[in-house]
Design a protein around this motif. Structure first.
Motif, PDB file in Angstrom:
ATOM      1  N   LEU A  40       0.844  -1.248   0.049  1.00 14.68           N
ATOM      2  CA  LEU A  40       0.008  -0.042   0.104  1.00 14.68           C
ATOM      3  C   LEU A  40       1.009   1.438  -0.175  1.00 14.68           C
ATOM      4  O   LEU A  40       0.612   2.412  -0.691  1.00 14.68           O
ATOM      5  N   SER A  41       1.897   1.088   0.979  1.00 16.43           N
ATOM      6  CA  SER A  41       2.699   2.397   0.842  1.00 16.43           C
ATOM      7  C   SER A  41       3.508   2.560  -0.377  1.00 16.43           C
ATOM      8  O   SER A  41       3.559   3.789  -0.970  1.00 16.43           O
ATOM      9  N   ILE A  42       3.550   1.661  -1.171  1.00 17.81           N
ATOM     10  CA  ILE A  42       4.332   1.708  -2.594  1.00 17.81           C
ATOM     11  C   ILE A  42       3.393   2.545  -3.444  1.00 17.81           C
ATOM     12  O   ILE A  42       3.739   3.157  -4.290  1.00 17.81           O
ATOM     13  N   TYR A  43       2.065   1.951  -3.554  1.00 15.46           N
ATOM     14  CA  TYR A  43       1.109   2.249  -4.285  1.00 15.46           C
ATOM     15  C   TYR A  43       0.780   3.790  -4.197  1.00 15.46           C
ATOM     16  O   TYR A  43       0.461   4.763  -5.242  1.00 15.46           O
ATOM     17  N   VAL A  44       0.877   4.405  -2.829  1.00 15.12           N
ATOM     18  CA  VAL A  44       0.662   5.620  -2.401  1.00 15.12           C
ATOM     19  C   VAL A  44       1.736   6.666  -3.249  1.00 15.12           C
ATOM     20  O   VAL A  44       1.338   7.713  -3.724  1.00 15.12           O
ATOM     21  N   ARG A  45       2.907   6.400  -3.012  1.00 15.67           N
ATOM     22  CA  ARG A  45       4.004   6.908  -3.615  1.00 15.67           C
ATOM     23  C   ARG A  45       3.936   6.957  -4.989  1.00 15.67           C
ATOM     24  O   ARG A  45       4.158   8.183  -5.696  1.00 15.67           O
ATOM     25  N   ILE A  46       3.725   5.943  -5.700  1.00 12.78           N
ATOM     26  CA  ILE A  46       3.661   5.806  -7.254  1.00 12.78           C
ATOM     27  C   ILE A  46       2.607   6.618  -7.780  1.00 12.78           C
ATOM     28  O   ILE A  46       2.833   7.211  -8.648  1.00 12.78           O
ATOM     29  N   THR A  47       1.390   6.517  -7.114  1.00 14.22           N
ATOM     30  CA  THR A  47       0.294   7.043  -7.602  1.00 14.22           C
ATOM     31  C   THR A  47       0.456   8.729  -7.589  1.00 14.22           C
ATOM     32  O   THR A  47      -0.014   9.280  -8.462  1.00 14.22           O
ATOM     33  N   ARG A  48       0.974   8.935  -6.380  1.00 13.53           N
ATOM     34  CA  ARG A  48       1.064  10.233  -6.438  1.00 13.53           C
ATOM     35  C   ARG A  48       2.070  11.071  -7.460  1.00 13.53           C
ATOM     36  O   ARG A  48       1.710  12.047  -7.953  1.00 13.53           O
ATOM     37  N   SER A  49       3.423  10.423  -7.687  1.00 19.14           N
ATOM     38  CA  SER A  49       4.216  10.744  -8.354  1.00 19.14           C
ATOM     39  C   SER A  49       3.502  11.058  -9.650  1.00 19.14           C
ATOM     40  O   SER A  49       3.953  11.754 -10.623  1.00 19.14           O
ATOM     41  N   ALA A  50       3.027   9.967 -10.235  1.00 13.90           N
ATOM     42  CA  ALA A  50       2.426   9.660 -11.666  1.00 13.90           C
ATOM     43  C   ALA A  50       1.347  10.719 -11.711  1.00 13.90           C
ATOM     44  O   ALA A  50       1.513  11.323 -12.998  1.00 13.90           O
ATOM     45  N   MET A  51       0.667  10.819 -10.919  1.00  9.48           N
ATOM     46  CA  MET A  51      -0.465  12.093 -11.069  1.00  9.48           C
ATOM     47  C   MET A  51       0.242  13.264 -11.351  1.00  9.48           C
ATOM     48  O   MET A  51      -0.543  14.091 -12.067  1.00  9.48           O
ATOM     49  N   LEU A  52       1.219  13.596 -10.528  1.00 10.23           N
ATOM     50  CA  LEU A  52       1.795  15.064 -10.593  1.00 10.23           C
ATOM     51  C   LEU A  52       2.452  15.328 -11.904  1.00 10.23           C
ATOM     52  O   LEU A  52       2.375  16.342 -12.396  1.00 10.23           O
ATOM     53  N   GLU A  53       2.920  14.082 -12.528  1.00 10.27           N
ATOM     54  CA  GLU A  53       3.436  14.118 -13.666  1.00 10.27           C
ATOM     55  C   GLU A  53       2.635  14.390 -14.833  1.00 10.27           C
ATOM     56  O   GLU A  53       2.770  15.384 -15.716  1.00 10.27           O
ATOM     57  N   VAL A  54       1.593  13.676 -14.789  1.00  9.06           N
ATOM     58  CA  VAL A  54       0.553  13.856 -15.688  1.00  9.06           C
ATOM     59  C   VAL A  54      -0.054  15.099 -15.735  1.00  9.06           C
ATOM     60  O   VAL A  54      -0.762  15.877 -16.663  1.00  9.06           O
ATOM     61  N   TYR A  55      -0.425  15.594 -14.475  1.00  8.98           N
ATOM     62  CA  TYR A  55      -1.047  17.013 -14.408  1.00  8.98           C
ATOM     63  C   TYR A  55      -0.366  17.977 -15.413  1.00  8.98           C
ATOM     64  O   TYR A  55      -1.225  19.093 -15.642  1.00  8.98           O
ATOM     65  N   GLY A  56       0.904  17.827 -15.494  1.00  9.83           N
ATOM     66  CA  GLY A  56       1.477  19.276 -16.270  1.00  9.83           C
ATOM     67  C   GLY A  56       1.527  18.863 -17.871  1.00  9.83           C
ATOM     68  O   GLY A  56       2.152  19.810 -18.473  1.00  9.83           O
ATOM     69  N   LEU A  57       0.932  17.956 -18.191  1.00 11.47           N
ATOM     70  CA  LEU A  57       0.827  17.624 -19.765  1.00 11.47           C
ATOM     71  C   LEU A  57       0.128  18.659 -20.215  1.00 11.47           C
ATOM     72  O   LEU A  57      -0.985  18.900 -19.793  1.00 11.47           O
ATOM     73  N   ASP A  58       0.156  18.626 -21.663  1.00  6.34           N
ATOM     74  CA  ASP A  58      -0.781  19.620 -22.509  1.00  6.34           C
ATOM     75  C   ASP A  58      -2.212  18.967 -22.635  1.00  6.34           C
ATOM     76  O   ASP A  58      -3.224  19.685 -22.794  1.00  6.34           O
ATOM     77  N   PHE A  59      -2.425  17.637 -22.850  1.00  5.16           N
ATOM     78  CA  PHE A  59      -3.667  17.265 -22.869  1.00  5.16           C
ATOM     79  C   PHE A  59      -4.523  17.633 -21.809  1.00  5.16           C
ATOM     80  O   PHE A  59      -5.608  17.367 -22.053  1.00  5.16           O
ATOM     81  N   VAL A  60      -3.857  17.396 -20.534  1.00  7.44           N
ATOM     82  CA  VAL A  60      -4.679  17.795 -19.367  1.00  7.44           C
ATOM     83  C   VAL A  60      -5.235  19.300 -19.494  1.00  7.44           C
ATOM     84  O   VAL A  60      -6.512  19.777 -19.135  1.00  7.44           O
ATOM     85  N   ARG A  61      -4.236  20.158 -19.693  1.00  5.76           N
ATOM     86  CA  ARG A  61      -4.637  21.749 -19.721  1.00  5.76           C
ATOM     87  C   ARG A  61      -5.930  21.918 -20.946  1.00  5.76           C
ATOM     88  O   ARG A  61      -6.762  22.448 -20.999  1.00  5.76           O
ATOM     89  N   THR A  62      -5.705  20.996 -22.210  1.00  4.06           N
ATOM     90  CA  THR A  62      -6.586  21.109 -23.227  1.00  4.06           C
ATOM     91  C   THR A  62      -8.024  20.359 -22.709  1.00  4.06           C
ATOM     92  O   THR A  62      -9.040  21.096 -23.167  1.00  4.06           O
ATOM     93  N   ALA A  63      -8.107  19.409 -21.949  1.00  2.00           N
ATOM     94  CA  ALA A  63      -9.253  18.975 -21.269  1.00  2.00           C
ATOM     95  C   ALA A  63     -10.148  19.899 -20.534  1.00  2.00           C
ATOM     96  O   ALA A  63     -11.501  20.028 -20.436  1.00  2.00           O
ATOM     97  N   ARG A  64      -9.229  20.630 -19.935  1.00  3.88           N
ATOM     98  CA  ARG A  64      -9.707  21.829 -18.903  1.00  3.88           C
ATOM     99  C   ARG A  64     -10.337  22.711 -19.744  1.00  3.88           C
ATOM    100  O   ARG A  64     -11.357  23.327 -19.131  1.00  3.88           O
ATOM    101  N   ALA A  65      -9.640  23.081 -20.668  1.00  4.71           N
ATOM    102  CA  ALA A  65      -9.850  24.293 -21.619  1.00  4.71           C
ATOM    103  C   ALA A  65     -11.434  23.898 -22.374  1.00  4.71           C
ATOM    104  O   ALA A  65     -12.139  24.973 -22.568  1.00  4.71           O
TER     105      ALA A  65
END
Length: 327
Positions: free
Chosen positions: A205-230
């Motif tokens: 569980l501890s590993i999943y928490v850290r990996i999910t958090r890091s992966a989510m933060l990395e994807v948040y900064g990608l262009d297609f996320v900003r496009t979806a919000r727009a």
């Protein structure tokens, strides 16, 4: 033949040399360790003459050269015969099939608990980055990663079995229980499963928490996320359909690795809780120098790792259209 089936067949063929290498390595490592089954039996008897030791080794086939023992073992595998456990008094294949369901139940339950709760906490931590909640989740996950499994198991037994008397402390079923139906039996197994599954899941569980958090933060900064919000999509839809789906790829990879490596954790947990699975059986085989049984357990574990890695590759293609399964 479809491309996916050709890919599966090719991977299985490629796995054959790997499986042979694993069997050879396990066999050599066990043979290089000092002592054998005859030494264990002689030690339990208190004394043994050279003639008695020679008869024991002849009885268990330990008097022939090592390379011939390996050839005999490979021939047995090709005939779906994993040998005989002289300590348990049963064929190795029957022993493994008898204990395997308990280990699969414990392992899959622990992974499922760790995956669901770990991903949820990772998403919450990523959504509240830098907040007190994010810090608290990080601290708890670090503690779960660093705490030994056997200590967690013992503490849970003390709290929930001895002090509160809510859950049983050992075994898979209640000895001598008179079940009125299948539901009562499942409920009893579930009560026995809670503590070992929670103990085993904390580390993953501890590993999943850290990996999910890091992966989510990395994807948040990608262009297609900003496009979806727009486009005016709600934040929940952005998180679930766009961010989390792309963040699942490293989680799938780690899940495949953990399913292959979880056997090491089940040895500890099954021993602490008296869970009748392969891990506990492997521990008993080590102390009794039951080479045939150990080789059978290692072979079964290796096969599970190969199948899980193949399933992970296929799941990758299902989650990400950019990943293709080629012949």
């Amino acid at each position: 033949m479809p491309t996916s089936l050709r890919y599966v067949f090719r991977r299985l063929v490629q796995a054959l040399p790997m499986a042979f290498a694993i069997v050879l390595l396990n066999f050599l490592l066990l043979k290089l360790t000092p002592g054998d089954l005859a030494d264990v039996i002689a030690g339990e008897s208190g004394s043994a003459t050279p003639e008695f030791m020679e008869n024991l080794r002849r009885l268990y086939g330990l008097d022939i050269p090592v390379h011939l023992q390996f050839v005999n073992y490979i021939q047995g595998i090709l005939h779906f015969d994993l040998g005989y456990s002289f300590r348990q008094g049963m064929p190795v294949g029957e022993l493994i099939l008898e204990r395997l369901p308990a280990t699969i139940l414990l392992s899959l339950t622990a992974i499922l608990v760790a995956l669901v709760i770990g991903v949820l906490l990772g998403v919450v931590a990523a959504r509240s980055r830098g907040s007190l909640l994010d810090e608290a989740i990080s601290v708890v996950s670090t503690m779960g990663f660093a705490t030994p499994l056997f200590w967690v198991g013992l503490m849970l037994i003390v709290l929930f079995s001895i002090e509160l008397r809510w859950l049983p402390s050992a075994g898979m079923v209640t000895v001598g229980a008179d079940y009125r139906g299948l539901w009562d039996e499942w409920l009893d197994i579930g009560r026995h499963l809670v503590l070992p599954a929670v103990t085993l899941s904390l580390f993953f569980l501890s590993i999943y928490v850290r990996i999910t958090r890091s992966a989510m933060l990395e994807v948040y900064g990608l262009d297609f996320v900003r496009t979806a919000r727009a486009k005016g999509l709600t934040e929940a839809r952005v998180v679930i359909r766009h961010v989390l789906r792309n963040a699942l790829l490293p989680i799938v990879t780690v899940t495949g690795l953990q399913l292959g490596a979880i056997f090491g954790g089940t040895v500890v947990v099954e021993t602490v809780f008296g869970w009748p699975g392969l891990g506990r059986l492997a521990q008993e085989a080590v102390f009794s120098r039951d080479v045939n049984l150990l080789l059978g357990i290692f072979l079964c574990s290796s096969f599970i790792v190969i199948v899980v890695n193949l399933a992970v590759d296929l799941l990758y293609a299902a989650l990400d259209p950019r990943v293709e399964v080629r012949q």
